[in-house]
Design a protein around this motif. Structure first.
Motif, PDB file in Angstrom:
ATOM      1  N   LEU A 269      87.574  30.319  24.201  1.00  0.00           N
ATOM      2  CA  LEU A 269      88.900  30.422  24.810  1.00  0.00           C
ATOM      3  C   LEU A 269      89.278  31.878  25.071  1.00  0.00           C
ATOM      4  O   LEU A 269      89.873  32.201  26.098  1.00  0.00           O
ATOM      5  N   GLU A 270      88.895  32.770  24.147  1.00  0.00           N
ATOM      6  CA  GLU A 270      89.238  34.177  24.332  1.00  0.00           C
ATOM      7  C   GLU A 270      88.429  34.848  25.441  1.00  0.00           C
ATOM      8  O   GLU A 270      88.780  35.939  25.884  1.00  0.00           O
ATOM      9  N   LEU A 271      87.362  34.215  25.897  1.00  0.00           N
ATOM     10  CA  LEU A 271      86.575  34.760  26.997  1.00  0.00           C
ATOM     11  C   LEU A 271      87.117  34.345  28.358  1.00  0.00           C
ATOM     12  O   LEU A 271      86.777  34.952  29.375  1.00  0.00           O
ATOM     13  N   ALA A 272      87.952  33.323  28.372  1.00  0.00           N
ATOM     14  CA  ALA A 272      88.354  32.688  29.629  1.00  0.00           C
ATOM     15  C   ALA A 272      89.411  33.498  30.377  1.00  0.00           C
ATOM     16  O   ALA A 272      90.305  34.104  29.777  1.00  0.00           O
TER      17      ALA A 272
ATOM     18  N   ARG B 181      89.546  20.948  20.288  1.00  0.00           N
ATOM     19  CA  ARG B 181      89.704  21.824  19.130  1.00  0.00           C
ATOM     20  C   ARG B 181      90.143  23.198  19.601  1.00  0.00           C
ATOM     21  O   ARG B 181      89.415  23.892  20.306  1.00  0.00           O
ATOM     22  N   VAL B 182      91.340  23.605  19.197  1.00  0.00           N
ATOM     23  CA  VAL B 182      91.908  24.891  19.593  1.00  0.00           C
ATOM     24  C   VAL B 182      91.740  25.877  18.440  1.00  0.00           C
ATOM     25  O   VAL B 182      92.065  25.553  17.300  1.00  0.00           O
ATOM     26  N   PRO B 183      91.242  27.090  18.693  1.00  0.00           N
ATOM     27  CA  PRO B 183      91.047  28.060  17.612  1.00  0.00           C
ATOM     28  C   PRO B 183      92.352  28.422  16.926  1.00  0.00           C
ATOM     29  O   PRO B 183      93.410  28.494  17.554  1.00  0.00           O
ATOM     30  N   GLU B 184      92.271  28.685  15.627  1.00  0.00           N
ATOM     31  CA  GLU B 184      93.456  29.044  14.856  1.00  0.00           C
ATOM     32  C   GLU B 184      94.104  30.313  15.384  1.00  0.00           C
ATOM     33  O   GLU B 184      95.321  30.466  15.319  1.00  0.00           O
ATOM     34  N   ALA B 185      93.309  31.238  15.906  1.00  0.00           N
ATOM     35  CA  ALA B 185      93.869  32.484  16.429  1.00  0.00           C
ATOM     36  C   ALA B 185      94.896  32.229  17.517  1.00  0.00           C
ATOM     37  O   ALA B 185      95.849  32.995  17.676  1.00  0.00           O
ATOM     38  N   PHE B 186      94.731  31.144  18.246  1.00  0.00           N
ATOM     39  CA  PHE B 186      95.672  30.836  19.308  1.00  0.00           C
ATOM     40  C   PHE B 186      96.906  30.128  18.767  1.00  0.00           C
ATOM     41  O   PHE B 186      97.906  30.011  19.449  1.00  0.00           O
TER      42      PHE B 186
ATOM     43  N   GLY C 210     101.076  30.629  19.829  1.00  0.00           N
ATOM     44  CA  GLY C 210     102.021  29.566  19.538  1.00  0.00           C
ATOM     45  C   GLY C 210     101.483  28.198  19.805  1.00  0.00           C
ATOM     46  O   GLY C 210     102.227  27.263  20.074  1.00  0.00           O
ATOM     47  N   ALA C 211     100.150  28.038  19.746  1.00  0.00           N
ATOM     48  CA  ALA C 211      99.561  26.752  20.034  1.00  0.00           C
ATOM     49  C   ALA C 211      99.808  25.776  18.899  1.00  0.00           C
ATOM     50  O   ALA C 211     100.148  26.156  17.788  1.00  0.00           O
ATOM     51  N   GLY C 212      99.609  24.508  19.186  1.00  0.00           N
ATOM     52  CA  GLY C 212      99.737  23.502  18.161  1.00  0.00           C
ATOM     53  C   GLY C 212      98.574  23.552  17.189  1.00  0.00           C
ATOM     54  O   GLY C 212      97.665  24.356  17.329  1.00  0.00           O
ATOM     55  N   ARG C 213      98.579  22.711  16.182  1.00  0.00           N
ATOM     56  CA  ARG C 213      97.535  22.702  15.171  1.00  0.00           C
ATOM     57  C   ARG C 213      96.192  22.371  15.817  1.00  0.00           C
ATOM     58  O   ARG C 213      96.105  21.537  16.708  1.00  0.00           O
ATOM     59  N   PRO C 214      95.116  23.071  15.368  1.00  0.00           N
ATOM     60  CA  PRO C 214      93.806  22.749  15.911  1.00  0.00           C
ATOM     61  C   PRO C 214      93.389  21.352  15.513  1.00  0.00           C
ATOM     62  O   PRO C 214      93.781  20.859  14.463  1.00  0.00           O
TER      63      PRO C 214
END
Length: 260
Positions: free
Chosen positions: A210-213, A243-248, A253-257
């Motif tokens: 996700l951080e590369l996108a 699955r969303v990384p915890e860093a996000f 402000g993303a929801g729980r991974p």
């Protein structure tokens, strides 16, 4: 540039949500999608299994023909020039064994350029450059059946790169990889993008990618329901069964991974 305009793809059989399995035109895998992928862009296509991700990206170079709508690559409809589309858009399948066709690493990477009718010198050059890009220089004689899962993934990427595509599309490239292999593939994709190759990664697990996108699109039931830069899209992605990384979580402000 890859451009999709009102693309719809159906499969024979049960309709989505039809518990009786009555055939009323087949399952809609991709539902009226309009999307463009710019040259040099790193795009992530996210969604749960069955969301339509694979079908969508396989329209990019004619592996799937839409039932409605148009797909063009560099301004030329895919249906009018499949060779040009498949040269410009390299595809790496979810399971590398589905596209590894030769006994050795070098033979496999050379397969695509050989089918373009290139000279031996040009084929050798492309094989060397592609293997260097995935950190497998001097491995041409290694047998495919001796490689680890991560190495096979890298060979599959090299085979696509040997076609010198404008865009490299990787469909769930991390599925069979352990963590070191995953990091190795991510490093290769990062380097390719930095050198100007457009990268499209299809995945339900956004860790490390996700951080590369530059941009993320999220699919559900064949439709794009989330689109935007990673931090803007992150709050809505977890709800799609990815699955969303915890860093996000903390930074965006993303929801729980979720591990779905």
């Amino acid at each position: 540039m890859i451009a999709l305009e009102s693309v719809t793809c159906r499969y024979e059989g049960r309709n989505r949500g039809d518990e009786n399995g009555v055939d009323g035109g087949g399952t809609v895998a991709v539902d009226d999608v309009t999307l463009s992928v710019s040259d040099g862009e790193f795009l992530v296509v996210a969604g749960a299994n069955g969301s339509g991700k694979t079908t969508l990206v396989r329209t990019f170079n004619g592996l799937v023909t839409p039932d409605a709508g148009t797909v063009s690559v560099n301004g030329v409809p895919v249906s009018e020039d499949l060779v040009a589309a498949r040269t410009a858009v390299g595809m790496v399948f979810q399971e590398p064994r589905d596209q590894l066709v030769s006994a050795t690493v070098g033979g496999d990477v050379a397969f695509g350029p050989e089918n373009l009718g290139l000279s031996h010198g040009e084929i050798d050059r492309r094989v060397a450059v592609a293997l260097d890009a995935v950190n497998m220089t001097d491995r041409e004689d290694d047998r495919i059946d001796s490689l680890s899962g991560g190495e096979r993934e890298r060979v599959a990427i090299a085979g696509a790169l040997a076609m010198e595509p404008d865009h490299l599309v990787c469909d769930e490239p991390f599925t069979w990889l352990d963590e070191p292999a995953r990091e190795s593939v991510l490093a290769r994709l990062r380097e390719l993008h930095a050198k100007g190759t457009g990268v499209v990664v299809v995945t339900h697990d956004l860790r490390g990618v996700l951080e590369l996108a530059d941009r993320v699109v999220g699919l559900a039931d064949g439709r794009i329901v989330v689109a935007g830069p990673p931090h803007a899209a992150a709050p809505d992605l977890a709800g799609l069964g990815v699955r969303v990384p915890e860093a996000f979580d903390s930074a965006g402000g993303a929801g729980r991974p979720t591990d779905s």
